[in-house]
Write a protein that holds these residues in place. Sequence first.
Motif, mmCIF file in Angstrom:
data_model
loop_
_atom_site.group_PDB
_atom_site.id
_atom_site.type_symbol
_atom_site.label_atom_id
_atom_site.label_comp_id
_atom_site.label_asym_id
_atom_site.label_seq_id
_atom_site.Cartn_x
_atom_site.Cartn_y
_atom_site.Cartn_z
ATOM 1 N N GLU A 28 -12.600 -38.659 33.780
ATOM 2 C CA GLU A 28 -11.435 -38.387 32.942
ATOM 3 C C GLU A 28 -10.373 -39.627 34.033
ATOM 4 O O GLU A 28 -9.186 -39.844 33.344
ATOM 5 C CB GLU A 28 -11.032 -37.506 32.815
ATOM 6 C CG GLU A 28 -11.909 -36.826 31.880
ATOM 7 C CD GLU A 28 -11.821 -37.438 30.689
ATOM 8 O OE1 GLU A 28 -10.910 -38.993 30.009
ATOM 9 O OE2 GLU A 28 -12.388 -36.788 29.154
ATOM 10 N N ASP B 190 -11.136 -43.081 33.247
ATOM 11 C CA ASP B 190 -10.471 -43.037 31.330
ATOM 12 C C ASP B 190 -8.744 -42.903 30.798
ATOM 13 O O ASP B 190 -8.362 -44.136 30.642
ATOM 14 C CB ASP B 190 -11.346 -41.607 30.224
ATOM 15 C CG ASP B 190 -11.089 -42.103 29.343
ATOM 16 O OD1 ASP B 190 -10.546 -43.023 28.156
ATOM 17 O OD2 ASP B 190 -11.508 -40.851 28.430
ATOM 18 N N GLU C 152 -5.476 -37.968 26.315
ATOM 19 C CA GLU C 152 -5.730 -38.611 27.437
ATOM 20 C C GLU C 152 -5.344 -38.024 28.666
ATOM 21 O O GLU C 152 -5.737 -37.464 29.830
ATOM 22 C CB GLU C 152 -6.076 -39.861 28.107
ATOM 23 C CG GLU C 152 -7.251 -40.885 27.072
ATOM 24 C CD GLU C 152 -7.787 -40.550 27.442
ATOM 25 O OE1 GLU C 152 -8.827 -39.485 28.268
ATOM 26 O OE2 GLU C 152 -8.639 -40.997 26.876
ATOM 27 N N HIS D 2 -6.745 -34.286 29.175
ATOM 28 C CA HIS D 2 -8.208 -34.469 28.961
ATOM 29 C C HIS D 2 -8.375 -34.560 30.527
ATOM 30 O O HIS D 2 -8.787 -33.448 31.092
ATOM 31 C CB HIS D 2 -9.074 -35.920 28.861
ATOM 32 C CG HIS D 2 -9.463 -36.410 27.522
ATOM 33 N ND1 HIS D 2 -10.354 -36.886 26.786
ATOM 34 C CD2 HIS D 2 -9.030 -34.797 26.773
ATOM 35 C CE1 HIS D 2 -9.912 -36.793 25.268
ATOM 36 N NE2 HIS D 2 -9.481 -35.555 25.244
#
Length: 226
Positions: free
Chosen positions: A154, A157, A190, A193
């Motif tokens: 993550e 990401d 995001e 996350h």
Amino acid sequence: MARKTSNRSKSKDKPRASARKKAAPRAKKQPHGIIRTLRDKIIAYSEGQSISNRKLLEFMSEFLAVEKGGIQLYTAAAKRSTDPEIKGVYENFLSQTENHARILTEAIEELGGDPSYMSPGAVAQEKLAKAMLSLEVPKELRELKDAELLLLAETKDHMDWEFLDKISSKVEQSTRELLRGIVSQVEDEEDEHLEFAKKAVEKLALRVATSASKSAQSAQSIRRAA
Ligand SMILES: [Fe+2]
Ligand SMILES: [Fe+2]
């Protein structure tokens, strides 16, 4: 995340009296078509930082591979999780990650790229995801290690989407609009996350730590009883 952290300077200076008296300037007429494209190219080149579509597609291929790796990691972690709260969140994030992969796939197509093409960066990310998925750990550490792997994934990401937002000022107008559009669709998720991945690691590490001290206590009481 990405958009929130970008440099949005807010001047606190009040306009001078003389400036306030002046009539508000008329909005500039925006150039169209080829002139706009040329203007964007000139601005980008003058900054010496323009990013070609080809280079952008290389990165997007890699970012798609990261999302695909995330799908596999969430699938495995959700299946193994024994914590109802964490399991539920993983399942939710899994479907969001599937959506992120779809958004990137469609954006690559819209930019004239081939979503099945794997850039060197994408190949590296695919290998990394495979290595993460094949990591063998003792049973008592399994869920904690799953959370730690998701935290790593993550982090990457999150940075990928932040990067897309940052470089949106260095690409052509139409591409810029596309990038900003897709970033705005995923940025809040995001953020969530990454934040949750940190909390999950903390919670599971605490669980491992306290279960270790519990077993040490019971071992001690067994020794005392013997
Ligand atoms: Fe994602
Ligand atoms: Fe994510």
